[in-house]
Enzyme design. Structure first.
Site, PDB file in Angstrom:
ATOM      1  N   HIS A 271      -2.354   2.174   5.219  1.00  0.00           N
ATOM      2  CA  HIS A 271      -2.452   3.328   4.309  1.00  0.00           C
ATOM      3  C   HIS A 271      -3.364   2.968   3.146  1.00  0.00           C
ATOM      4  O   HIS A 271      -3.425   1.833   2.708  1.00  0.00           O
ATOM      5  CB  HIS A 271      -1.050   3.701   3.772  1.00  0.00           C
ATOM      6  N   ASP A 328       2.938   8.780  10.038  1.00  0.00           N
ATOM      7  CA  ASP A 328       2.562   9.253  11.379  1.00  0.00           C
ATOM      8  C   ASP A 328       3.125   8.407  12.507  1.00  0.00           C
ATOM      9  O   ASP A 328       3.007   8.789  13.676  1.00  0.00           O
ATOM     10  CB  ASP A 328       1.032   9.278  11.493  1.00  0.00           C
TER      11      ASP A 328
HETATM   12  C1  SDX Z   1      -2.255   9.714   6.553  1.00  0.00           C
HETATM   13  O1  SDX Z   1      -4.002   9.203   1.962  1.00  0.00           O
HETATM   14  C2  SDX Z   1      -2.856   9.721   2.341  1.00  0.00           C
HETATM   15  O2  SDX Z   1      -1.938   9.918   1.555  1.00  0.00           O
HETATM   16  C3  SDX Z   1      -2.786  10.087   3.816  1.00  0.00           C
HETATM   17  C4  SDX Z   1      -1.419  10.508   4.319  1.00  0.00           C
HETATM   18  C5  SDX Z   1      -0.969  11.833   3.709  1.00  0.00           C
HETATM   19  O3  SDX Z   1       0.245  12.062   3.617  1.00  0.00           O
HETATM   20  O4  SDX Z   1      -1.886  12.671   3.436  1.00  0.00           O
HETATM   21  O5  SDX Z   1      -0.452   9.517   4.019  1.00  0.00           O
HETATM   22  C6  SDX Z   1      -1.442  10.733   5.829  1.00  0.00           C
HETATM   23  O6  SDX Z   1      -3.401   9.947   6.801  1.00  0.00           O
HETATM   24  C7  SDX Z   1      -1.634   8.402   6.902  1.00  0.00           C
HETATM   25  C8  SDX Z   1      -2.634   7.418   7.582  1.00  0.00           C
HETATM   26  C9  SDX Z   1      -2.748   7.834   9.047  1.00  0.00           C
HETATM   27  N1  SDX Z   1      -3.824   7.057   9.719  1.00  0.00           N
HETATM   28  C10 SDX Z   1      -3.564   6.099  10.607  1.00  0.00           C
HETATM   29  O7  SDX Z   1      -2.435   5.740  10.915  1.00  0.00           O
HETATM   30  C11 SDX Z   1      -4.802   5.501  11.255  1.00  0.00           C
HETATM   31  C12 SDX Z   1      -4.692   3.979  11.310  1.00  0.00           C
HETATM   32  N2  SDX Z   1      -4.788   3.428   9.971  1.00  0.00           N
HETATM   33  C13 SDX Z   1      -6.068   3.036   9.507  1.00  0.00           C
HETATM   34  O8  SDX Z   1      -7.190   3.559  10.056  1.00  0.00           O
HETATM   35  C14 SDX Z   1      -6.114   2.648   8.044  1.00  0.00           C
HETATM   36  O9  SDX Z   1      -5.003   1.904   7.765  1.00  0.00           O
HETATM   37  C15 SDX Z   1      -6.237   3.757   7.023  1.00  0.00           C
HETATM   38  C16 SDX Z   1      -7.433   4.609   7.280  1.00  0.00           C
HETATM   39  C17 SDX Z   1      -5.013   4.618   7.025  1.00  0.00           C
HETATM   40  C18 SDX Z   1      -6.358   3.124   5.656  1.00  0.00           C
HETATM   41  O10 SDX Z   1      -7.482   2.370   5.673  1.00  0.00           O
HETATM   42  P1  SDX Z   1      -7.871   1.426   4.441  1.00  0.00           P
HETATM   43  O11 SDX Z   1      -6.786   1.366   3.419  1.00  0.00           O
HETATM   44  O12 SDX Z   1      -9.213   1.842   4.006  1.00  0.00           O
HETATM   45  O13 SDX Z   1      -7.860  -0.001   5.068  1.00  0.00           O
HETATM   46  P2  SDX Z   1      -9.154  -0.710   5.489  1.00  0.00           P
HETATM   47  O14 SDX Z   1      -9.860   0.140   6.495  1.00  0.00           O
HETATM   48  O15 SDX Z   1      -9.894  -1.145   4.265  1.00  0.00           O
HETATM   49  O16 SDX Z   1      -8.530  -1.954   6.238  1.00  0.00           O
HETATM   50  C19 SDX Z   1      -8.200  -3.132   5.539  1.00  0.00           C
HETATM   51  C20 SDX Z   1      -8.002  -4.161   6.667  1.00  0.00           C
HETATM   52  C21 SDX Z   1      -9.178  -4.209   7.627  1.00  0.00           C
HETATM   53  O17 SDX Z   1      -9.196  -5.509   8.212  1.00  0.00           O
HETATM   54  P3  SDX Z   1     -10.395  -6.544   7.801  1.00  0.00           P
HETATM   55  O18 SDX Z   1     -11.711  -5.811   7.984  1.00  0.00           O
HETATM   56  O19 SDX Z   1     -10.112  -6.881   6.357  1.00  0.00           O
HETATM   57  O20 SDX Z   1     -10.237  -7.703   8.731  1.00  0.00           O
HETATM   58  O21 SDX Z   1      -6.870  -3.766   7.464  1.00  0.00           O
HETATM   59  C22 SDX Z   1      -7.317  -3.489   8.779  1.00  0.00           C
HETATM   60  C23 SDX Z   1      -8.796  -3.226   8.700  1.00  0.00           C
HETATM   61  O22 SDX Z   1      -9.424  -3.516   9.950  1.00  0.00           O
HETATM   62  N3  SDX Z   1      -6.578  -2.288   9.216  1.00  0.00           N
HETATM   63  C24 SDX Z   1      -6.045  -2.129  10.414  1.00  0.00           C
HETATM   64  C25 SDX Z   1      -5.403  -0.903  10.387  1.00  0.00           C
HETATM   65  N4  SDX Z   1      -5.570  -0.341   9.193  1.00  0.00           N
HETATM   66  C26 SDX Z   1      -6.307  -1.198   8.466  1.00  0.00           C
HETATM   67  N5  SDX Z   1      -6.047  -2.940  11.501  1.00  0.00           N
HETATM   68  C27 SDX Z   1      -5.396  -2.471  12.587  1.00  0.00           C
HETATM   69  N6  SDX Z   1      -4.748  -1.276  12.634  1.00  0.00           N
HETATM   70  C28 SDX Z   1      -4.731  -0.475  11.559  1.00  0.00           C
HETATM   71  N7  SDX Z   1      -4.085   0.683  11.619  1.00  0.00           N
END
Ligand code: SDX
Length: 390
Positions: A271, A328
Site C-alpha cells: 500500500h 483487496d
Molecule cells: C488500493 O491509495 C489507497 O488508499 C488505495 C486503496 C483505497 O482504499 O483507495 O487503499 C485501495 O488500491 C489498495 C492497493 C491495491 N493494489 C494492489 O494490491 C496491487 C499490488 N500492490 C502493489 O502494486 C503496490 O503495493 C502498490 C501499488 C499498492 C503500492 O505501491 P508502492 O507503495 O508505490 O510500492 P512500490 O511500488 O514503491 O514498492 C516498494 C517495493 C518494491 O520492491 P523493490 O523495487 O524495492 O525491490 O515493494 C515491492 C516493489 O517491487 N512491492 C511488491 C508489491 N508491492 C510493492 N512486491 C510484490 N508484490 C506487491 N504487491
C-alpha cells in the site's frame, strides 16, 4: 485548498491537499471517517449512515437518516431511454467500462440546464447518484449474463435492493439472505473513503476545473479500474486461481514474486500509505470466514489466501518492504461466495467508494478558496537548444 502545506516526498515537494473527511496513519494502521474509527463504524453503523457522515460531517439524526433513505429509494429508477444505452454494448463489456460510461450518459439527462454547483442541485445529484449507480451496476451484471433487467424494489433497503437487482429474476421470487445483506453492507462501509487515493484525487482534480459531479465521478471510476488500485480485488482472485490451477504451490509462487519473474506481484499486498496491516483487511478477513461458514461454502481459495498471507508475513522480503494485506486481499473471496462474477468485484468497490468521492467533490466545491488543480512537475528534459539550420 492545495499549497497549504508542502511536504517533501523524496526529491519532489508535493503540495498537500487539505481535507477534513478521512484520517489515515499508515504506520499505526489507523483509519477514521470524520474522526470515528473504522472498526466501530463497521460493526455498529450502516452504509447509508456512514455515507451521510462522510458527506455532511456529522452522524445523521434518525429523521435525517430516514429522509435520506427514503429519498434514495424514490430515485432508483433509470430513465427508460437510458436503459437502451446498454443494448449498444457487447455482453463482453467490462462492467467498469459500462459503469463509467453509463454514469456519464446519465449526466445528459440531468445536467443540461443546471448550475452544477447550486447547493440544491448538488443535493439532488448526490441522491440520484447514490440511488442509480447500484442499478447501473446491476444492469451491467445482468447484461454480462444475458438476463433481463429487473426494476428496483423500493420496499427494500439499499443493500437488499442491490442484491435482488443482481440475483433476482423474472421467473421466480427472490429471497434476501440476511448473511449476504449484512456482509455486503460491511464491505461497502469499508470502501467508502480513503483520503487522497488515486481515484479520489482524480475526482478532485477533475472537479477542480468546474466539471460537474457526473464527469468527476466517471473519471474516478476509470482511475479505480486499474489493477494497482481498485482492480486489485479482481486481480487477487485471478492470482489465486492461477496458483490453484498451475499446482505450482504457494511457496513457489512467492519465490517468483521475490525474484520479480515476469513482473509478477502479490496482488492484494502492499500500500502507498499503510506500512502496517490495513485495518480494513483485518475486518474483511473476519467477515470472509463468517460468510463462508454461514453459507456452508468451503472455498479452497480462502485456504490458499490464508496460506499465502502466512508465508508472506513471515518472509523477510515482504517484511523489509513493509508489505501487508490491503483491503483487496480477501474481498474477492466473499464477493465470489455471494455469487458475483469476478469482473463485478471492482464495481462493488466503486459503489462503496461513491460516498467518499461525492464528499470530496462537495468539500472542494463548497470552498471558495479552491483553485484549479495543477500537480507540480520537476523538469528532467533537455536544456534549451537551437533548432538545426537547414
Ligand atoms: C488500493 O491509495 C489507497 O488508499 C488505495 C486503496 C483505497 O482504499 O483507495 O487503499 C485501495 O488500491 C489498495 C492497493 C491495491 N493494489 C494492489 O494490491 C496491487 C499490488 N500492490 C502493489 O502494486 C503496490 O503495493 C502498490 C501499488 C499498492 C503500492 O505501491 P508502492 O507503495 O508505490 O510500492 P512500490 O511500488 O514503491 O514498492 C516498494 C517495493 C518494491 O520492491 P523493490 O523495487 O524495492 O525491490 O515493494 C515491492 C516493489 O517491487 N512491492 C511488491 C508489491 N508491492 C510493492 N512486491 C510484490 N508484490 C506487491 N504487491
Amino acid at each position: 485548498q492545495t499549497g497549504l502545506t508542502t511536504l517533501d516526498y523524496g526529491f519532489v515537494n508535493t503540495a498537500a491537499t487539505k481535507s477534513a473527511i478521512t484520517y489515515i496513519d499508515g504506520d499505526q494502521g489507523i483509519l477514521r471517517y470524520r474522526g470515528y474509527p473504522i472498526e466501530q463504524l463497521a460493526k455498529q453503523s450502516t452504509f447509508l449512515e456512514v455515507a451521510w457522515l462522510l458527506i455532511h460531517g456529522e452522524l445523521p439524526t434518525a429523521d435525517e437518516l430516514g429522509g435520506f433513505d427514503e429519498k434514495i429509494r424514490r430515485h432508483t429508477l433509470l430513465h427508460e431511454d437510458l436503459k437502451r444505452f446498454f443494448s449498444a454494448l457487447p455482453h463482453t463489456a467490462h462492467p467498469m467500462a459500462v459503469l463509467s460510461s453509463a454514469l456519464q450518459a446519465m449526466s445528459t439527462y440531468y445536467e443540461s440546464d443546471a448550475n452544477p454547483h447550486d447547493p440544491d442541485h448538488v443535493e439532488l445529484t448526490t441522491v440520484r447518484m447514490l440511488a442509480k449507480l447500484p442499478v447501473i451496476a446491476a444492469y451491467a451484471h445482468k447484461k454480462s449474463v444475458g438476463q433481463a433487467f429487473l426494476y428496483p424494489d423500493n420496499s427494500l433497503s439499499f443493500v437488499d435492493n442491490f442484491l435482488k437487482l443482481n440475483f433476482g429474476n423474472l421467473a421466480e421470487p427472490y429471497e434476501i439472505d440476511p448473511v449476504l445483506s449484512k456482509a455486503l453492507d460491511l464491505l461497502l462501509i469499508l470502501h467508502e473513503d480513503h483520503e487522497q487515493n488515486a481515484s479520489t484525487s482524480t475526482v478532485r482534480l477533475v472537479g477542480s476545473t468546474g466539471a460537474n459531479l457526473y464527469a468527476s465521478v466517471s473519471a474516478g471510476i476509470n482511475a479505480l479500474s486499474g489493477p494497482l488500485h481498485g482492480g486489485a480485488n479482481e486481480a487477487v482472485l485471478q492470482m489465486l486461481g492461477r496458483i490453484q490451477e498451475s499446482g505450482e504451490g504457494v511457496q513457489r509462487f512467492v519465490d517468483r514474486v521475490k525474484n520479480k519473474e515476469d513482473g509478477v506481484k502479490l496482488m492484494g499486498f502492499g500500500h502507498r500509505v499503510y506500512k502496517n496491516y490495513d485495518p480494513r483487511a483485518k475486518l474483511v478477513k473476519e467477515s470472509a470466514g463468517e460468510v463462508l461458514r454461514a453459507l456452508g461454502i468451503n472455498d479452497p481459495l480462502l485456504d490458499l489466501a490464508q496460506e499465502l498471507e502466512q508465508i508472506a508475513l513471515e518472509d523477510d522480503y515482504f517484511k523489509e518492504r513493509k508489505l501487508y494485506p490491503n483491503v483487496d486481499f480477501y474481498t474477492g473471496v466473499i464477493y465470489k461466495a455471494m455469487g458475483f462474477p469476478t469482473r463485478m468485484f471492482t464495481v462493488l468497490f466503486a459503489i462503496g467508494r461513491l460516498p467518499g468521492w461525492i464528499a470530496h467533490w462537495r468539500e472542494m466545491n463548497l470552498d471558495p478558496q479552491t483553485k484549479i488543480g495543477r500537480p507540480q512537475q520537476l523538469y528532467t528534459g533537455s536544456p534549451e537548444r537551437p533548432f538545426p539550420t537547414r
